[in-house]
Motif scaffolding. Structure first.
Motif, mmCIF file in Angstrom:
data_model
loop_
_atom_site.group_PDB
_atom_site.id
_atom_site.type_symbol
_atom_site.label_atom_id
_atom_site.label_comp_id
_atom_site.label_asym_id
_atom_site.label_seq_id
_atom_site.Cartn_x
_atom_site.Cartn_y
_atom_site.Cartn_z
ATOM 1 N N TYR A 221 12.105 -6.664 -2.593
ATOM 2 C CA TYR A 221 10.794 -7.223 -2.920
ATOM 3 C C TYR A 221 10.430 -8.362 -1.980
ATOM 4 C CZ TYR A 221 10.216 -4.704 -7.336
ATOM 5 O OH TYR A 221 10.039 -3.728 -8.280
ATOM 6 N N THR A 222 11.423 -9.103 -1.514
ATOM 7 C CA THR A 222 11.157 -10.283 -0.699
ATOM 8 C C THR A 222 10.796 -9.943 0.733
ATOM 9 O OG1 THR A 222 13.524 -10.513 -0.241
ATOM 10 C CG2 THR A 222 12.638 -11.763 -2.104
ATOM 11 N N THR A 223 10.942 -8.685 1.144
ATOM 12 C CA THR A 223 10.636 -8.320 2.524
ATOM 13 C C THR A 223 9.352 -7.488 2.617
ATOM 14 O OG1 THR A 223 11.995 -6.321 2.387
ATOM 15 C CG2 THR A 223 13.066 -8.334 3.168
ATOM 16 N N LYS A 224 8.722 -7.211 1.490
ATOM 17 C CA LYS A 224 7.521 -6.385 1.502
ATOM 18 C C LYS A 224 6.272 -7.249 1.349
ATOM 19 C CE LYS A 224 8.717 -3.721 -1.955
ATOM 20 N NZ LYS A 224 8.739 -2.599 -2.917
ATOM 21 N N HIS A 225 5.113 -6.673 1.752
ATOM 22 C CA HIS A 225 3.845 -7.317 1.452
ATOM 23 C C HIS A 225 3.681 -7.376 -0.064
ATOM 24 C CE1 HIS A 225 2.303 -7.811 5.459
ATOM 25 N NE2 HIS A 225 2.521 -6.542 5.751
ATOM 26 N N LEU A 226 2.989 -8.402 -0.505
ATOM 27 C CA LEU A 226 2.837 -8.595 -1.938
ATOM 28 C C LEU A 226 1.708 -7.732 -2.481
ATOM 29 C CD1 LEU A 226 3.130 -12.488 -1.997
ATOM 30 C CD2 LEU A 226 4.906 -10.822 -2.537
ATOM 31 N N SER A 227 2.033 -6.844 -3.407
ATOM 32 C CA SER A 227 1.010 -6.044 -4.071
ATOM 33 C C SER A 227 0.210 -6.948 -5.003
ATOM 34 C CB SER A 227 1.655 -4.922 -4.881
ATOM 35 O OG SER A 227 2.409 -5.469 -5.949
ATOM 36 N N ASN A 228 -0.921 -6.425 -5.486
ATOM 37 C CA ASN A 228 -1.711 -7.191 -6.445
ATOM 38 C C ASN A 228 -0.901 -7.516 -7.692
ATOM 39 O OD1 ASN A 228 -3.853 -7.119 -4.705
ATOM 40 N ND2 ASN A 228 -5.269 -6.115 -6.120
ATOM 41 N N LYS A 229 -0.043 -6.569 -8.105
ATOM 42 C CA LYS A 229 0.785 -6.791 -9.285
ATOM 43 C C LYS A 229 1.761 -7.943 -9.057
ATOM 44 C CE LYS A 229 3.808 -4.406 -12.571
ATOM 45 N NZ LYS A 229 4.477 -3.127 -12.914
ATOM 46 N N SER A 230 2.349 -7.988 -7.854
ATOM 47 C CA SER A 230 3.267 -9.081 -7.538
ATOM 48 C C SER A 230 2.534 -10.409 -7.498
ATOM 49 C CB SER A 230 3.951 -8.822 -6.193
ATOM 50 O OG SER A 230 4.816 -7.710 -6.266
ATOM 51 N N GLN A 231 1.345 -10.408 -6.913
ATOM 52 C CA GLN A 231 0.550 -11.636 -6.848
ATOM 53 C C GLN A 231 0.173 -12.123 -8.249
ATOM 54 O OE1 GLN A 231 -2.680 -11.471 -3.811
ATOM 55 N NE2 GLN A 231 -1.732 -9.551 -3.165
ATOM 56 N N GLU A 232 -0.213 -11.186 -9.106
ATOM 57 C CA GLU A 232 -0.566 -11.553 -10.479
ATOM 58 C C GLU A 232 0.637 -12.154 -11.204
ATOM 59 O OE1 GLU A 232 -1.940 -7.865 -11.966
ATOM 60 O OE2 GLU A 232 -3.896 -7.989 -10.950
ATOM 61 N N GLY A 233 1.830 -11.602 -10.920
ATOM 62 C CA GLY A 233 3.044 -12.140 -11.535
ATOM 63 C C GLY A 233 3.332 -13.566 -11.080
ATOM 64 N N MET A 234 3.095 -13.838 -9.800
ATOM 65 C CA MET A 234 3.313 -15.181 -9.267
ATOM 66 C C MET A 234 2.345 -16.181 -9.890
ATOM 67 S SD MET A 234 3.846 -13.953 -5.330
ATOM 68 C CE MET A 234 4.140 -15.554 -4.556
ATOM 69 N N LEU A 235 1.107 -15.772 -10.050
ATOM 70 C CA LEU A 235 0.116 -16.649 -10.681
ATOM 71 C C LEU A 235 0.412 -16.834 -12.164
ATOM 72 C CD1 LEU A 235 -3.095 -15.291 -8.917
ATOM 73 C CD2 LEU A 235 -1.877 -17.417 -8.423
ATOM 74 N N LEU A 271 -1.788 -15.932 0.293
ATOM 75 C CA LEU A 271 -2.764 -15.877 1.383
ATOM 76 C C LEU A 271 -2.194 -15.165 2.615
ATOM 77 C CD1 LEU A 271 -4.295 -19.466 1.209
ATOM 78 C CD2 LEU A 271 -5.492 -17.323 0.733
ATOM 79 N N LEU A 272 -0.928 -15.437 2.930
ATOM 80 C CA LEU A 272 -0.337 -14.892 4.154
ATOM 81 C C LEU A 272 0.362 -13.554 3.960
ATOM 82 C CD1 LEU A 272 1.129 -18.068 5.915
ATOM 83 C CD2 LEU A 272 -0.843 -16.706 6.599
ATOM 84 N N ASN A 273 0.887 -13.292 2.762
ATOM 85 C CA ASN A 273 1.706 -12.096 2.556
ATOM 86 C C ASN A 273 1.096 -11.063 1.623
ATOM 87 O OD1 ASN A 273 3.604 -13.255 4.207
ATOM 88 N ND2 ASN A 273 4.914 -13.959 2.547
ATOM 89 N N GLY A 274 0.014 -11.409 0.926
ATOM 90 C CA GLY A 274 -0.594 -10.454 0.010
ATOM 91 C C GLY A 274 -1.246 -9.299 0.752
ATOM 92 N N GLU A 275 -1.042 -8.066 0.235
ATOM 93 C CA GLU A 275 -1.680 -6.904 0.865
ATOM 94 C C GLU A 275 -3.196 -7.086 0.883
ATOM 95 O OE1 GLU A 275 -0.375 -3.458 -1.215
ATOM 96 O OE2 GLU A 275 1.602 -3.449 -0.268
ATOM 97 N N LYS A 276 -3.747 -7.461 -0.265
ATOM 98 C CA LYS A 276 -5.154 -7.840 -0.380
ATOM 99 C C LYS A 276 -5.168 -9.113 -1.213
ATOM 100 C CE LYS A 276 -6.975 -3.121 -0.205
ATOM 101 N NZ LYS A 276 -7.733 -2.067 -0.938
ATOM 102 N N PRO A 277 -5.118 -10.273 -0.553
ATOM 103 C CA PRO A 277 -4.952 -11.520 -1.300
ATOM 104 C C PRO A 277 -6.009 -11.695 -2.384
ATOM 105 C CG PRO A 277 -4.757 -11.894 1.061
ATOM 106 C CD PRO A 277 -5.249 -10.486 0.891
ATOM 107 N N ILE A 278 -5.555 -11.783 -3.636
ATOM 108 C CA ILE A 278 -6.488 -11.929 -4.740
ATOM 109 C C ILE A 278 -6.824 -13.393 -4.992
ATOM 110 C CG2 ILE A 278 -5.666 -9.840 -5.862
ATOM 111 C CD1 ILE A 278 -4.079 -11.546 -7.795
ATOM 112 N N ILE A 279 -6.098 -14.286 -4.346
ATOM 113 C CA ILE A 279 -6.302 -15.708 -4.598
ATOM 114 C C ILE A 279 -7.702 -16.149 -4.182
ATOM 115 C CG2 ILE A 279 -5.475 -16.631 -2.380
ATOM 116 C CD1 ILE A 279 -4.475 -17.990 -5.799
ATOM 117 N N THR A 280 -8.243 -15.501 -3.150
ATOM 118 C CA THR A 280 -9.554 -15.914 -2.646
ATOM 119 C C THR A 280 -10.669 -15.589 -3.629
ATOM 120 O OG1 THR A 280 -9.705 -13.802 -1.484
ATOM 121 C CG2 THR A 280 -8.910 -15.690 -0.223
ATOM 122 N N SER A 281 -10.405 -14.670 -4.553
ATOM 123 C CA SER A 281 -11.435 -14.302 -5.520
ATOM 124 C C SER A 281 -11.342 -15.136 -6.797
ATOM 125 C CB SER A 281 -11.315 -12.819 -5.887
ATOM 126 O OG SER A 281 -10.096 -12.575 -6.555
#
Length: 331
Positions: A221-235, A271-281
């Motif tokens: 998981y730590t070497t892949k781009h972050l999916s939206n699901k991963s980003q949501e989990g981090m938030l 911002l840097l690793n998300g496949e489609k960074p959701i943070i900007t929205s």
């Protein structure tokens, strides 16, 4: 009751799992150790390899051996659920997790257990090696003695939040109902460790690299781009931390600053690793102070610059940084 429960997660690791299991079963400490292998519906030959290693281990003439249990998930659930499954089966006084693409020094369990008993520690930490294909970097943890200072070090990125170099009293998990959040497959370890350290009374340290943390697994998981699901989990982890510190009525200024550092680290990573960074929205309720961004103790220039661009609403700058970072990674 066993002395130590070793919990190993298995998914897509056929290249590495044989080495991992060999080093766990080859420990100098054998008696009183149970090994719990959790198969998260791995689609490859990982389990076949594991059973081959177990067969050779069981054929050894040694009188004292570890007890090994294999637990199978009915469906793939992710690393957080695997951690929880392993813990639900653990009967040891102490617990440690091992990632199946990593490996242990031969005396890791003996050294950690001896230190834990000697100092009656709730958590015993050791140094570790970050292992890359072309180099190995030894990490000296040197954790603070105070539990709150350890939480601060975790949140500010000065100490790794992984559970794999930390032998923990199972009672600490049980008493405070500490589990991983199912579905949170990024920062799932930190979701646990900041609470463990918050409630820990005694922390011990072995100044020796006993764990080898492999940084070359392309399926990690730590070497892949972050999916939206991963980003949501981090938030989600940010929200959980906010609720936790509010419930505990934590007013420590250093701890609040460290939590701000953690928020900055999460946002910049997305911002840097998300496949489609959701943070900007998202509508950020809080504007990160420029000084806090610039003085972050562990973020690289890339991540700090991304946060500054985000803070100034310069989305094009973030896009350029993502392209530059991607080019550097491919070299």
């Amino acid at each position: 009751m066993y002395l130590i429960s070793v919990i190993i997660s298995v998914f897509n690791v056929e290249k590495y799992v044989g080495r991992c299991i060999d080093t766990v079963l080859g420990q100098t400490m054998q008696e009183g150790v149970e090994v719990i292998i959790v198969n998260d519906c791995t689609p490859d030959r990982s389990m076949e390899i594991i059973f081959e290693v177990l067969c050779a281990y069981n054929a050894r003439p040694d009188e004292k051996k570890m007890t090994v249990h294999v637990v199978n998930h009915d469906m793939n659930c992710g690393i957080a659920a695997v951690r929880n499954t392993g813990m639900s089966h653990a009967c040891g006084k102490y617990v440690i997790y091992v990632d199946s693409d990593d490996w242990l020094a031969p005396d890791m369990l003996e050294k950690l257990y001896g230190k834990a008993v000697q100092e009656n520690a709730d958590i015993t930490i050791c140094d570790y090696n970050e292992v890359y294909y072309t180099r190995t970097k030894q990490i000296h943890v040197n954790p603070p003695c105070d539990n709150t200072d350890c939480v601060i070090a975790l949140l500010s990125g000065q100490m790794h939040g992984g559970v794999w170099n930390k032998l923990v009293k199972k009672e600490l998990y049980d008493r405070y109902h500490i589990t991983c959040t199912k579905g949170m497959n990024m920062l799932e370890d930190l979701c646990v460790t900041y609470r463990l350290f918050y409630f820990a009374k005694r922390i011990a340290y072995v100044n020796k690299p006993l764990y080898n943390y492999f940084c070359g697994n392309e399926y990690s998981y730590t070497t892949k781009h972050l999916s939206n699901k991963s980003q949501e989990g981090m938030l989600l982890l940010i929200k959980q931390m906010e609720m936790f510190f509010k419930k505990e009525k934590t007013n420590d200024i250093k701890l609040r600053t460290a939590f701000q550092y953690f928020r900055i680290g999460v946002v910049s990573t997305i911002l840097l690793n998300g496949e489609k960074p959701i943070i900007t929205s998202l509508q950020m309720e809080e504007k990160f102070p420029f000084g806090t961004i610039l003085h972050h103790p562990s973020l690289s220039v890339f991540f700090k610059t991304a946060m500054l661009f985000h803070r100034l609403h310069i989305s094009g700058g973030v896009t350029i940084l993502r392209s530059l970072r991607g080019g550097i990674r491919k070299r």
